[in-house]
Write an enzyme that holds these catalytic residues in place. Structure first.
Site, PDB file in Angstrom:
ATOM      1  N   ARG A 138      -7.923   0.246  16.512  1.00 54.69           N
ATOM      2  CA  ARG A 138      -8.320   0.491  15.129  1.00 54.69           C
ATOM      3  C   ARG A 138      -9.325  -0.611  14.800  1.00 54.69           C
ATOM      4  O   ARG A 138     -10.312  -0.749  15.496  1.00 54.69           O
ATOM      5  CB  ARG A 138      -7.101   0.522  14.196  1.00 54.69           C
ATOM      6  CG  ARG A 138      -7.401   1.275  12.892  1.00 54.69           C
ATOM      7  CD  ARG A 138      -6.213   1.369  11.962  1.00 54.69           C
ATOM      8  NE  ARG A 138      -5.892   0.070  11.356  1.00 54.69           N
ATOM      9  CZ  ARG A 138      -4.964  -0.099  10.421  1.00 54.69           C
ATOM     10  NH1 ARG A 138      -4.255   0.939   9.989  1.00 54.69           N
ATOM     11  NH2 ARG A 138      -4.714  -1.295   9.917  1.00 54.69           N
ATOM     12  N   LYS A 169       0.827  -1.212   0.000  1.00 51.04           N
ATOM     13  CA  LYS A 169       0.000   0.000   0.000  1.00 51.04           C
ATOM     14  C   LYS A 169       0.862   1.263   0.000  1.00 51.04           C
ATOM     15  O   LYS A 169       0.477   2.270  -0.563  1.00 51.04           O
ATOM     16  CB  LYS A 169      -0.959   0.000   1.185  1.00 51.04           C
ATOM     17  CG  LYS A 169      -0.285   0.136   2.542  1.00 51.04           C
ATOM     18  CD  LYS A 169      -1.290   0.036   3.683  1.00 51.04           C
ATOM     19  CE  LYS A 169      -0.575   0.172   5.002  1.00 51.04           C
ATOM     20  NZ  LYS A 169      -1.364  -0.329   6.135  1.00 51.04           N
TER      21      LYS A 169
END
Ligand code: PLP
Length: 336
Positions: free
Chosen positions: A131, A36
């Site tokens: 998260r 990413k």
């Protein structure tokens, strides 16, 4: 040659990959390569595969689809829970996805059935980073509700660290995560192929622990790409930090009055629109004075540089991320 440009040394990425795999293999952990940070760059993916990676990851499904279309020889893992609106594309192009939501997994199952394609999932567990993740207490109940869904195969559980809290995973947290994997396997009489214990923030835990327990998988981006662990940005022995170099050009040079008297000031053609300036270090004895959106202002000090000359910068992770995701920076591959 065009500026600004990012020079990408593919051989260095391959070497970092190979050494990373060797290191983690000493304690039985397999590495998936995370792309990413380079926007799923195909050449970087190939460089990782050359270094021994058999699973590549990205949080962006389109990046993975491009890798698939390009014929990358690896399993593809989506490392963010799919948006409901992208489930079709996930089933089309992705082998494994990380998941935390029942509604999403149900839709994955529906579409996987329609298309006659099996889909593998890992369930992410909340281990303190706050998260993504299912509360460990809720995990058994959650699994009960997905085990019988058609075309969905639960292949593992995962944890993520240090993304929201910047807290590194510690021994007791990792042990709790392993215990959870044990419990799930016993209770549901299944084998978890992947107990995926984290990311580049797990390096010190890995080095210090005597026993990695059931952890057999990590997803690493930053470590492989720029050779550091993710908490203190400590260099990892044997890895290089300079697979990516940014080359910019001086577009103005003038003597300017500063608070310390006259200086030789240059403007370089990059700014914080393009990248994270704090993650750049000039490879010359010059000093970055500041940046606006599209101008980087530099004190040339004693360096004899002029308009049209290039200045090279070493890059930490978020400088790489910025430059790889903007059209404004050209890519030049070295050792393709
Ligand atoms: C970004 C990310 C990774 C890789 O993190 P690095 O620090 O670059 O190694 C791994 N897993 C998940 C879920 C991520 O979002």
């Amino acid at each position: 040659m065009r500026t600004p440009r990012i020079e990408i040394d593919l051989r260095k990425i391959t070497d970092n990959t190979r050494k990373t795999i060797e290191l983690y293999r000493t304690k039985g952990i397999e590495i998936a390569g995370v792309l990413k940070g380079v926007a799923g760059d195909f050449e970087c993916a190939k460089a990782m595969v050359s270094g021994g990676i058999i699973m590549v990851c990205d949080s962006n499904v389109d990046h993975l689809l491009k890798l698939r279309q390009g014929g990358i020889d690896a399993q593809l893992m989506l490392i963010r829970t799919p948006a409901l609106s992208e489930v079709d594309r996930v089933i089309e192009g992705v082998d494994i996805s990380l998941n935390t939501e029942l509604a999403v997994i149900k839709k994955l199952s529906e579409v996987a059935k329609q298309k006659g394609k099996p889909h593998k999932i890992l369930l992410m567990v909340e281990m303190g980073d706050r998260r993504e993740g299912i509360d460990p207490e809720d995990l058994p109940g959650f699994i009960e509700r997905i085990l019988d869904l058609p075309n969905i195969e639960l292949v593992g559980i995962g944890a993520n660290f240090a993304c929201m809290t910047h807290l590194p995973p510690d021994e007791s947290t990792m042990r709790r995560f392993c215990d959870l994997a044990d419990q799930i396997e016993q209770r549901f009489k299944l084998h978890l192929t992947y107990v995926s214990g984290g990311n580049s923030a797990n390096y010190h835990w890995f080095n210090d622990t005597k026993d990695v327990g059931k952890i057999n998988h990590l997803r690493l981006g930053e470590s492989i790409l720029v050779g550091v662990e993710a908490i203190h940005k400590d260099p990892i022995p044997g890895l290089v930090a300079d697979a990516f170099i940014l080359v910019c050009e001086i577009i103005e040079k003038k003597e300017k009055q500063s608070t310390d008297g006259k200086i030789n000031q240059a403007i370089v053609n990059i700014g914080y629109i393009d990248t994270k300036i704090e993650d750049l270090d000039p490879l010359r004895d010059v000093e970055i004075l500041g940046s606006s959106s599209n101008h980087l202002v530099i004190d040339l000090k004693k360096e004899n540089l002029d308009v049209g000359d290039e200045i090279r910068f070493s890059m930490r992770y978020f400088a790489v991320v910025g430059c790889m995701t903007t059209q404004a920076v050209a890519k030049e591959y070295i050792h393709r």
